[in-house]
Scaffold this active site. Structure first.
Site, PDB file in Angstrom:
ATOM      1  N   LYS A  13      38.451  35.129  46.455  1.00 51.70           N
ATOM      2  CA  LYS A  13      38.485  36.520  45.990  1.00 51.70           C
ATOM      3  C   LYS A  13      37.276  36.842  45.131  1.00 51.70           C
ATOM      4  CE  LYS A  13      42.447  35.949  43.846  1.00 51.70           C
ATOM      5  NZ  LYS A  13      42.693  34.512  44.154  1.00 51.70           N
ATOM      6  N   ARG A  88      49.532  41.285  41.008  1.00 55.26           N
ATOM      7  CA  ARG A  88      50.059  39.961  41.321  1.00 55.26           C
ATOM      8  C   ARG A  88      51.573  39.914  41.296  1.00 55.26           C
ATOM      9  NH1 ARG A  88      45.322  36.875  39.790  1.00 55.26           N
ATOM     10  NH2 ARG A  88      45.590  34.648  39.852  1.00 55.26           N
ATOM     11  N   ARG A 127      35.034  23.708  41.757  1.00 51.45           N
ATOM     12  CA  ARG A 127      34.339  24.958  41.432  1.00 51.45           C
ATOM     13  C   ARG A 127      33.640  24.930  40.073  1.00 51.45           C
ATOM     14  NH1 ARG A 127      37.963  30.142  41.246  1.00 51.45           N
ATOM     15  NH2 ARG A 127      39.229  28.753  39.980  1.00 51.45           N
ATOM     16  N   ARG A 160      32.883  24.956  33.821  1.00 50.20           N
ATOM     17  CA  ARG A 160      34.094  24.820  34.629  1.00 50.20           C
ATOM     18  C   ARG A 160      35.272  25.393  33.867  1.00 50.20           C
ATOM     19  NH1 ARG A 160      33.348  20.982  39.032  1.00 50.20           N
ATOM     20  NH2 ARG A 160      31.210  20.251  38.814  1.00 50.20           N
ATOM     21  N   ARG A 172      49.549  27.184  40.058  1.00 46.11           N
ATOM     22  CA  ARG A 172      49.042  28.529  40.363  1.00 46.11           C
ATOM     23  C   ARG A 172      49.386  28.919  41.802  1.00 46.11           C
ATOM     24  NH1 ARG A 172      43.170  27.164  38.726  1.00 46.11           N
ATOM     25  NH2 ARG A 172      42.618  29.108  39.764  1.00 46.11           N
TER      26      ARG A 172
HETATM   27  P1  AP5 Z   1      36.664  31.707  44.298  1.00 43.99           P
HETATM   28  O1  AP5 Z   1      35.940  32.852  44.915  1.00 43.99           O
HETATM   29  O2  AP5 Z   1      36.378  31.394  42.888  1.00 43.99           O
HETATM   30  O3  AP5 Z   1      38.239  31.870  44.563  1.00 43.99           O
HETATM   31  P2  AP5 Z   1      39.276  32.880  43.929  1.00 43.99           P
HETATM   32  O4  AP5 Z   1      40.152  33.351  45.048  1.00 43.99           O
HETATM   33  O5  AP5 Z   1      38.601  33.922  43.114  1.00 43.99           O
HETATM   34  O6  AP5 Z   1      40.100  31.852  43.066  1.00 43.99           O
HETATM   35  P3  AP5 Z   1      40.554  31.847  41.556  1.00 43.99           P
HETATM   36  O7  AP5 Z   1      40.964  30.433  41.278  1.00 43.99           O
HETATM   37  O8  AP5 Z   1      39.561  32.458  40.645  1.00 43.99           O
HETATM   38  O9  AP5 Z   1      41.786  32.740  41.656  1.00 43.99           O
HETATM   39  P4  AP5 Z   1      42.968  32.710  40.734  1.00 43.99           P
HETATM   40  O10 AP5 Z   1      43.703  33.820  41.360  1.00 43.99           O
HETATM   41  O11 AP5 Z   1      43.708  31.442  40.602  1.00 43.99           O
HETATM   42  O12 AP5 Z   1      42.302  32.906  39.291  1.00 43.99           O
HETATM   43  P5  AP5 Z   1      42.210  34.177  38.349  1.00 43.99           P
HETATM   44  O13 AP5 Z   1      40.980  34.071  37.573  1.00 43.99           O
HETATM   45  O14 AP5 Z   1      42.481  35.420  39.101  1.00 43.99           O
HETATM   46  O15 AP5 Z   1      36.421  30.418  45.212  1.00 43.99           O
HETATM   47  C1  AP5 Z   1      36.883  29.136  44.795  1.00 43.99           C
HETATM   48  C2  AP5 Z   1      35.828  28.065  45.112  1.00 43.99           C
HETATM   49  O16 AP5 Z   1      35.719  27.888  46.527  1.00 43.99           O
HETATM   50  C3  AP5 Z   1      34.433  28.437  44.639  1.00 43.99           C
HETATM   51  O17 AP5 Z   1      33.811  27.269  44.174  1.00 43.99           O
HETATM   52  C4  AP5 Z   1      33.714  28.974  45.878  1.00 43.99           C
HETATM   53  O18 AP5 Z   1      32.328  28.720  45.831  1.00 43.99           O
HETATM   54  C5  AP5 Z   1      34.399  28.202  46.993  1.00 43.99           C
HETATM   55  N1  AP5 Z   1      34.594  29.041  48.189  1.00 43.99           N
HETATM   56  C6  AP5 Z   1      34.888  30.375  48.244  1.00 43.99           C
HETATM   57  N2  AP5 Z   1      35.006  30.789  49.524  1.00 43.99           N
HETATM   58  C7  AP5 Z   1      34.803  29.681  50.296  1.00 43.99           C
HETATM   59  C8  AP5 Z   1      34.792  29.470  51.712  1.00 43.99           C
HETATM   60  N3  AP5 Z   1      35.012  30.480  52.596  1.00 43.99           N
HETATM   61  N4  AP5 Z   1      34.557  28.200  52.152  1.00 43.99           N
HETATM   62  C9  AP5 Z   1      34.330  27.186  51.278  1.00 43.99           C
HETATM   63  N5  AP5 Z   1      34.302  27.336  49.922  1.00 43.99           N
HETATM   64  C10 AP5 Z   1      34.548  28.573  49.443  1.00 43.99           C
HETATM   65  O19 AP5 Z   1      43.471  33.929  37.404  1.00 43.99           O
HETATM   66  C11 AP5 Z   1      43.523  32.853  36.484  1.00 43.99           C
HETATM   67  C12 AP5 Z   1      44.806  32.938  35.681  1.00 43.99           C
HETATM   68  O20 AP5 Z   1      44.832  34.177  34.939  1.00 43.99           O
HETATM   69  C13 AP5 Z   1      46.085  32.954  36.503  1.00 43.99           C
HETATM   70  O21 AP5 Z   1      46.514  31.649  36.808  1.00 43.99           O
HETATM   71  C14 AP5 Z   1      47.038  33.710  35.581  1.00 43.99           C
HETATM   72  O22 AP5 Z   1      47.519  32.868  34.570  1.00 43.99           O
HETATM   73  C15 AP5 Z   1      46.128  34.733  34.929  1.00 43.99           C
HETATM   74  N6  AP5 Z   1      46.099  36.029  35.641  1.00 43.99           N
HETATM   75  C16 AP5 Z   1      45.011  36.602  36.240  1.00 43.99           C
HETATM   76  N7  AP5 Z   1      45.336  37.792  36.779  1.00 43.99           N
HETATM   77  C17 AP5 Z   1      46.651  37.969  36.520  1.00 43.99           C
HETATM   78  C18 AP5 Z   1      47.575  39.018  36.841  1.00 43.99           C
HETATM   79  N8  AP5 Z   1      47.207  40.107  37.536  1.00 43.99           N
HETATM   80  N9  AP5 Z   1      48.861  38.868  36.418  1.00 43.99           N
HETATM   81  C19 AP5 Z   1      49.263  37.772  35.713  1.00 43.99           C
HETATM   82  N10 AP5 Z   1      48.429  36.756  35.381  1.00 43.99           N
HETATM   83  C20 AP5 Z   1      47.142  36.862  35.790  1.00 43.99           C
END
Ligand code: AP5
Ligand code: ZN
Length: 217
Positions: A13, A88, A127, A160, A172
């Site tokens: 994402k 979410r 990552r 990281r 997660r």
């Molecule tokens: P990346 O693009 O970073 O993936 P992502 O989908 O953004 O994953 P996240 O881990 O950031 O999502 P998340 O939803 O767990 O975290 P968030 O910050 O939202 O890609 C991942 C890796 O793979 C990278 O290294 C990239 O280079 C590689 N990659 C990408 N595409 C690829 C491909 N096609 N092939 C190979 N490699 C690839 O949330 C964190 C925490 O915040 C949550 O756990 C929760 O506690 C809280 N939170 C955030 N939003 C909310 C909400 N709305 N409600 C409640 N809690 C929330």
């Protein structure tokens, strides 16, 4: 346009939202980034969110919605937004509809980034990001062209996330299936859902997303 990227941790994402921001002039709005900023700043919301995030659970709708509304009120969002990691929960989705209705807007499209569970743990665990501009990299799948130097800004410091380990990534993923995956049916029922096979390489996924965004906006 108001675009939603739905998908489990590691689906890509953030990676794809940053590309769409550059290519379409939209504003990436990540609740994960906003929450990490609140934690780093030590605000009251950040202090409450910290432990939940480190355990891989979902932060309360109340805190997330307060942070999101605040960010949506900034003038740059008038260019159109890509919501990355929001909504979410069903409560967040309903609150988003109400918030948008208040300014005569609605959700333009929700894009589900479809992936398999097991490889996602590896994506998350490998990552890291540029400490200055936030560009995302991966030990195996996406290294900077020049080792140790950010492609985008030339920065040389990387970091990281504390929740990017296999154990927390599993929690997660479970939270995604229990609370977020039902939103796919919610948007499908309203004719707003698009599905993208996000198991492919970063560039192929980007092409598929660009096609959808060009058609809907
Ligand atoms: P990346 O693009 O970073 O993936 P992502 O989908 O953004 O994953 P996240 O881990 O950031 O999502 P998340 O939803 O767990 O975290 P968030 O910050 O939202 O890609 C991942 C890796 O793979 C990278 O290294 C990239 O280079 C590689 N990659 C990408 N595409 C690829 C491909 N096609 N092939 C190979 N490699 C690839 O949330 C964190 C925490 O915040 C949550 O756990 C929760 O506690 C809280 N939170 C955030 N939003 C909310 C909400 N709305 N409600 C409640 N809690 C929330
Ligand atoms: Zn950088």
């Amino acid at each position: 346009a108001v675009l939603i990227l739905l998908g489990p941790p590691g689906a890509g994402k953030g990676t794809q939202a940053r590309k769409l921001e550059q290519d379409f002039g939209l504003v990436q709005l990540s609740t994960g980034d906003l929450l990490r900023a609140a934690v780093a700043a030590g605000t009251a919301a950040g202090l409450q969110a910290k432990a939940v995030m480190e355990a891989g659970g979902l932060v309360s709708d109340e805190i997330v919605l307060a942070i999101l509304k605040d960010r949506m009120a900034a003038p740059d969002t008038g260019r159109g937004v890509i919501l990355d990691g929001f909504p979410r929960t069903a409560g967040q989705a309903g609150a988003l509809d109400a918030l948008l209705a208040g300014s005569g807007q609605r959700v333009t499209a929700a894009i589900s980034m479809e992936v398999e569970d097991a490889p996602m743990i590896a994506r998350v665990a490998g990552r890291y990001t540029c400490a200055s501009c936030g560009e995302g990299y991966h030990d195996e799948f996406r290294q900077p062209a020049k080792a140790g130097v950010c492609d985008r800004c030339g920065g040389t410091a990387f970091r990281r996330r504390s929740d990017d380990n296999a154990e927390t990534a599993g929690a997660r993923l479970a939270a995604y299936h229990a609370q977020t995956a039902p939103l796919i049916a919610y948007y499908e029922g309203r004719g707003l859902l698009h599905r993208v096979d996000a198991m492919r390489g970063i560039d192929e996924v980007a092409q598929a997303l660009s096609g959808i965004v060009s058609r809907v906006s």
